[in-house]
Motif scaffolding. Sequence first.
Motif, PDB file in Angstrom:
ATOM      1  N   GLU A 283       0.828  -1.208   0.000  1.00  0.00           N
ATOM      2  CA  GLU A 283       0.000   0.000   0.000  1.00  0.00           C
ATOM      3  C   GLU A 283       0.866   1.264   0.000  1.00  0.00           C
ATOM      4  OE1 GLU A 283      -0.356  -2.564   1.918  1.00  0.00           O
ATOM      5  OE2 GLU A 283      -2.437  -3.283   1.851  1.00  0.00           O
ATOM      6  N   LYS A 284       1.914   1.244   0.816  1.00  0.00           N
ATOM      7  CA  LYS A 284       2.788   2.414   0.897  1.00  0.00           C
ATOM      8  C   LYS A 284       3.568   2.603  -0.401  1.00  0.00           C
ATOM      9  CE  LYS A 284       3.207   2.116   5.927  1.00  0.00           C
ATOM     10  NZ  LYS A 284       4.114   1.948   7.097  1.00  0.00           N
TER      11      LYS A 284
ATOM     12  N   VAL B  33       1.305   4.278  -2.861  1.00  0.00           N
ATOM     13  CA  VAL B  33       1.149   5.707  -2.599  1.00  0.00           C
ATOM     14  C   VAL B  33       2.347   6.476  -3.145  1.00  0.00           C
ATOM     15  CG1 VAL B  33       1.066   7.454  -0.776  1.00  0.00           C
ATOM     16  CG2 VAL B  33      -0.308   5.372  -0.567  1.00  0.00           C
TER      17      VAL B  33
ATOM     18  N   ARG C  77       2.629   6.705  -7.025  1.00  0.00           N
ATOM     19  CA  ARG C  77       1.712   7.666  -7.641  1.00  0.00           C
ATOM     20  C   ARG C  77       2.280   9.086  -7.649  1.00  0.00           C
ATOM     21  NH1 ARG C  77      -2.392   4.138  -5.649  1.00  0.00           N
ATOM     22  NH2 ARG C  77      -2.350   5.053  -3.576  1.00  0.00           N
TER      23      ARG C  77
ATOM     24  N   LEU D 200       4.545   8.523   6.382  1.00  0.00           N
ATOM     25  CA  LEU D 200       4.054   7.334   5.692  1.00  0.00           C
ATOM     26  C   LEU D 200       4.802   6.090   6.157  1.00  0.00           C
ATOM     27  CD1 LEU D 200       2.236   6.094   3.486  1.00  0.00           C
ATOM     28  CD2 LEU D 200       4.087   6.524   1.856  1.00  0.00           C
TER      29      LEU D 200
ATOM     30  N   LEU E  34      -4.601   4.057   5.133  1.00  0.00           N
ATOM     31  CA  LEU E  34      -4.037   3.317   4.006  1.00  0.00           C
ATOM     32  C   LEU E  34      -5.102   2.596   3.196  1.00  0.00           C
ATOM     33  CD1 LEU E  34      -0.897   1.855   5.809  1.00  0.00           C
ATOM     34  CD2 LEU E  34      -0.887   3.553   3.976  1.00  0.00           C
TER      35      LEU E  34
ATOM     36  N   ALA F 111      -6.906   6.806  -0.866  1.00  0.00           N
ATOM     37  CA  ALA F 111      -5.758   6.697  -1.771  1.00  0.00           C
ATOM     38  C   ALA F 111      -5.474   7.992  -2.527  1.00  0.00           C
ATOM     39  CB  ALA F 111      -5.978   5.550  -2.752  1.00  0.00           C
ATOM     40  N   ASP F 112      -6.511   8.660  -3.010  1.00  0.00           N
ATOM     41  CA  ASP F 112      -6.308   9.847  -3.838  1.00  0.00           C
ATOM     42  C   ASP F 112      -5.863  11.064  -3.033  1.00  0.00           C
ATOM     43  OD1 ASP F 112      -7.015   8.437  -6.096  1.00  0.00           O
ATOM     44  OD2 ASP F 112      -9.130   9.030  -6.007  1.00  0.00           O
TER      45      ASP F 112
ATOM     46  N   LEU G  54      -4.394  10.849   0.277  1.00  0.00           N
ATOM     47  CA  LEU G  54      -3.485  10.557   1.384  1.00  0.00           C
ATOM     48  C   LEU G  54      -2.220  11.394   1.322  1.00  0.00           C
ATOM     49  CD1 LEU G  54      -2.714   8.977   3.883  1.00  0.00           C
ATOM     50  CD2 LEU G  54      -1.880   7.125   2.412  1.00  0.00           C
ATOM     51  N   TRP G  55      -1.534  11.405   0.172  1.00  0.00           N
ATOM     52  CA  TRP G  55      -0.251  12.100   0.103  1.00  0.00           C
ATOM     53  C   TRP G  55      -0.420  13.617   0.115  1.00  0.00           C
ATOM     54  CZ3 TRP G  55       4.714  10.766   0.682  1.00  0.00           C
ATOM     55  CH2 TRP G  55       5.668  11.719   0.338  1.00  0.00           C
TER      56      TRP G  55
END
Length: 348
Positions: A167-168, A171, A174, A202, A217, A222-223, A225-226
């Motif tokens: 998952e990380k 992220v 992307r 993260l 997570l 997802a869209d 998070l960062w």
Amino acid sequence: AELEQSTAAPCVERRLAAQADYEWLRENVFEASPMVFPESVFSEASFLRALGLAFSRCVFVPAGGRQGEPARPALLPLVELCNHADSPSASLQARGPQAGLFGRGGEGGAVELTAQADLSAGDALTLCYAEATRGELLLDYGFVAEPVPPEASLRFGVADDDPNYDEKAGVLERVGLSAVEQGFVVSEADPLPPDLLAYLRLVHLGPPSTPSDAFLLEALFADDLWREHLQQPVSRQNEAAALQLGHDAVTSALGKLRGDVQLDLASLAEAPRESVGYRCAAVRYAERRAVSAAANELRAALGSLDGLEYYQERRLKLLNLTPVETEEELEALRSAGRRTSDSSSYDW
């Protein structure tokens, strides 16, 4: 040895990786055909020298038209004669193969050298060899361009055994970053890069460090998070773990630097300007300042955890809810509840 003690650039890691590559070649190739690969020629010293020559002559070529693809190192005869400059007079660009009519003929891929502005006859063509610190340029190319800004490159990664590694990694992919190893530049002149802090958060998001934050997570976040959640403190526990990871890294980098500021300044004053000692001292002095500033900033941040606003508080504010933070506020709510429960007039 002096270079390894003068920069946060991965000197030791680079040397160990090269030695491991040579051992594989020796066991699987050289020893299998000693007549073709005599030990007197294909020795470890010769291999390391050849590798150093290849590194020092390569340039990084941006991917032509491919968004998000990193620049790639390439050996380009003649182009390697261009000197490095932070503000170069020319640039490189890859051009993909061009298909001909009905798939026949056409042109192969190429690298184009393009002037950044009008140049007169005799003007020097210069390139930016790589987006790198002075320590990294010294490691790869053997020179130090002056002035040497007080900056250093630090590397971090997500642990292979992290239960949420995939998952990380997704992220990070992307946003064009690597989960295996990602470098960040810290500078005496600027605050810590926001993306560095986001990366550290993260790394420690979810178990084992902060299991209560693992919900971020999930695919639902997802869209955002960062760019939204990781750019700000997530939870006190996560922020403490992230800042400590950063502080441990800069403390380790500082501990690897040879001597102290006084020794650096003495070397800069006494060593010949073109000597290895001068180059190492120039990089060491600059990186010591950068890493010390980062350590001070992280130490101050660790002491200010109670004054930060975390995800849960931001979420409550978004919902127009006020968190109960003091005993006085809690007692006021209790009193209001008792008054409501004691009331005998109800409108049914």
